[in-house]
Enzyme design. Structure first.
Site, PDB file in Angstrom:
ATOM      1  N   ASP A  27       0.837  -1.216   0.000  1.00 32.82           N
ATOM      2  CA  ASP A  27       0.000   0.000   0.000  1.00 32.82           C
ATOM      3  C   ASP A  27       0.864   1.255   0.000  1.00 32.82           C
ATOM      4  O   ASP A  27       1.974   1.257   0.536  1.00 32.82           O
ATOM      5  CB  ASP A  27      -0.918  -0.040   1.242  1.00 32.82           C
ATOM      6  CG  ASP A  27      -2.103   0.905   1.108  1.00 32.82           C
ATOM      7  OD1 ASP A  27      -2.393   1.354  -0.026  1.00 32.82           O
ATOM      8  OD2 ASP A  27      -2.732   1.195   2.143  1.00 32.82           O
ATOM      9  N   ASN A  75     -11.039  -2.713  -5.583  1.00 29.15           N
ATOM     10  CA  ASN A  75     -10.257  -1.734  -6.356  1.00 29.15           C
ATOM     11  C   ASN A  75     -10.906  -1.366  -7.702  1.00 29.15           C
ATOM     12  O   ASN A  75     -10.503  -0.392  -8.340  1.00 29.15           O
ATOM     13  CB  ASN A  75      -8.815  -2.214  -6.572  1.00 29.15           C
ATOM     14  CG  ASN A  75      -7.951  -2.131  -5.323  1.00 29.15           C
ATOM     15  OD1 ASN A  75      -7.056  -2.941  -5.113  1.00 29.15           O
ATOM     16  ND2 ASN A  75      -8.201  -1.143  -4.459  1.00 29.15           N
TER      17      ASN A  75
HETATM   18  C1  IPE Z   1      -5.613  -2.873  -0.352  1.00 29.46           C
HETATM   19  O1  IPE Z   1      -5.249  -1.546  -0.418  1.00 29.46           O
HETATM   20  C2  IPE Z   1      -5.545  -3.525  -1.704  1.00 29.46           C
HETATM   21  C3  IPE Z   1      -4.219  -3.693  -2.280  1.00 29.46           C
HETATM   22  C4  IPE Z   1      -3.078  -3.388  -1.725  1.00 29.46           C
HETATM   23  C5  IPE Z   1      -4.185  -4.308  -3.592  1.00 29.46           C
HETATM   24  P1  IPE Z   1      -6.298  -0.359  -0.615  1.00 29.46           P
HETATM   25  O2  IPE Z   1      -5.494   0.874  -0.716  1.00 29.46           O
HETATM   26  O3  IPE Z   1      -7.214  -0.672  -1.746  1.00 29.46           O
HETATM   27  O4  IPE Z   1      -7.125  -0.415   0.734  1.00 29.46           O
HETATM   28  P2  IPE Z   1      -7.996   0.714   1.462  1.00 29.46           P
HETATM   29  O5  IPE Z   1      -9.004   1.210   0.482  1.00 29.46           O
HETATM   30  O6  IPE Z   1      -7.060   1.794   1.883  1.00 29.46           O
HETATM   31  O7  IPE Z   1      -8.592   0.011   2.648  1.00 29.46           O
HETATM   32  C1  IPE Z   2      -1.487   0.253  -3.387  1.00 24.03           C
HETATM   33  O1  IPE Z   2      -1.327   1.613  -3.431  1.00 24.03           O
HETATM   34  C2  IPE Z   2      -1.739  -0.357  -4.729  1.00 24.03           C
HETATM   35  C3  IPE Z   2      -3.113  -0.843  -4.911  1.00 24.03           C
HETATM   36  C4  IPE Z   2      -4.078  -0.797  -4.049  1.00 24.03           C
HETATM   37  C5  IPE Z   2      -3.412  -1.440  -6.193  1.00 24.03           C
HETATM   38  P1  IPE Z   2      -2.556   2.620  -3.392  1.00 24.03           P
HETATM   39  O2  IPE Z   2      -2.932   2.950  -4.805  1.00 24.03           O
HETATM   40  O3  IPE Z   2      -3.665   2.101  -2.572  1.00 24.03           O
HETATM   41  O4  IPE Z   2      -1.878   3.867  -2.718  1.00 24.03           O
HETATM   42  P2  IPE Z   2      -2.544   4.895  -1.702  1.00 24.03           P
HETATM   43  O5  IPE Z   2      -3.126   4.103  -0.598  1.00 24.03           O
HETATM   44  O6  IPE Z   2      -3.568   5.644  -2.466  1.00 24.03           O
HETATM   45  O7  IPE Z   2      -1.401   5.752  -1.267  1.00 24.03           O
HETATM   46 MG    MG Z   3      -4.146   2.321  -0.632  1.00 18.60          MG
END
Ligand code: IPE
Ligand code: IPE
Ligand code: MG
Length: 256
Positions: A27, A75
């Site tokens: 993340d 997602n």
């Molecule tokens: C979890 O991260 C999913 C992945 C890392 C693929 P998200 O960024 O989607 O989770 P939330 O929305 O912050 O809970």
């Molecule tokens: C994790 O990074 C990747 C996926 C969830 C696919 P994020 O895209 O969730 O990054 P933040 O949480 O917005 O920083």
């Molecule tokens: Mg995220």
């Protein structure tokens, strides 16, 4: 001890050289990009490089299975161009790294729902799994279009269908039987679940499998991750005392 709430082989778990199953919620890509005034997709691209470094580092850190959360069933709520970039990155990763992973003895497995994925993505996933299916040195599990609730629901449906066909009885269902229907069934449960970026939640990752996993939250944003951060998470894991609902061996002695 029920099969679902402890190591599937206790003597292996007790061995000092036990190979770990580490699962990572990768993340922070978006925040990493934002800090640099860049579009989020560039954070995701940098995230793929972090994944490559981490996969490489895990193989020399006594990790036997590495599961990474690449795309959740939630997602899809992101803007279409970001979703499409994440799909393309999976494809590009397989295309650029599959041969190297295959030759290094890595088995690639992709967990999550195939329905909803486009034909070209489903094809690269099948290709990666087929090309590496005989490898045993290391397993890379990519959770893609994966949700813990979806996985449990799909497992329940599969079992219910067996009951409908008269092949199973509802009263025979146990935890050990149920978990065989999960997409994670072929790997032992994770020993350690890491989440990067400072967020402290599970976000629908490995809901069944996390029952007795140790959780480690690291402040590093995913694109900055690599072997050193992984080593720090594993060192923290080594300081934990896993009891699986029981008591530590020396406390049994004290209690008499
Ligand atoms: C979890 O991260 C999913 C992945 C890392 C693929 P998200 O960024 O989607 O989770 P939330 O929305 O912050 O809970
Ligand atoms: C994790 O990074 C990747 C996926 C969830 C696919 P994020 O895209 O969730 O990054 P933040 O949480 O917005 O920083
Ligand atoms: Mg995220």
């Amino acid at each position: 001890m029920p099969a679902t709430t402890g190591p599937r082989n206790v003597s292996d778990a007790d061995a000092a050289d036990q190979r770990l199953h580490v699962a990572i919620i990768m993340d922070g890509n978006g925040r990493w990009a934002k800090q640099r005034g860049m579009p989020r997709v560039l954070g995701h691209r940098a995230g793929v490089n972090a994944l490559k470094r981490t996969v490489e580092g895990a193989q020399s850190q006594n990790v036997g299975v590495l599961t990474v959360f690449g795309f959740s069933t939630e997602n899809w709520r992101r803007p279409a161009h970001e979703v499409s970039e994440l799909m393309n990155l999976l494809k590009a990763y397989v295309e650029s790294d599959l041969e190297r992973l295959a030759k290094a003895g890595v088995r690639v497995r992709v967990i999550g729902r195939r329905t909803g994925l486009s034909a070209d993505i489903a094809e690269v996933i099948d290709r990666a799994e087929r090309r590496t299916r005989d490898n045993t040195a290391f397993t890379l599990q990519v959770a893609f279009n994966y949700g813990g609730q979806a996985d449990i629901t799909d497992a329940a449906r599969t079992f219910a269908e067996r009951v409908e066909r008269g092949e199973a009885k509802a009263s025979d269902l146990t935890e050990a039987m149920f978990e065989r229907f999960l997409s994670t069934a072929s790997a032992p449960p994770p020993d350690l679940i890491v989440r990067t970026s400072g967020e402290q939640r599970i976000s629908n990752f490995l809901l069944w499998d996390c029952a007795y996993a140790e959780l480690v939250f690291q402040d590093v944003l995913w694109p900055d991750y690599g072997p050193e951060a992984l080593a720090a998470a594993i060192a923290e894991y080594r300081r934990r005392d896993r009891r699986y609902g029981g008591v530590a061996a020396d406390d049994v002695a004290v209690a008499g």
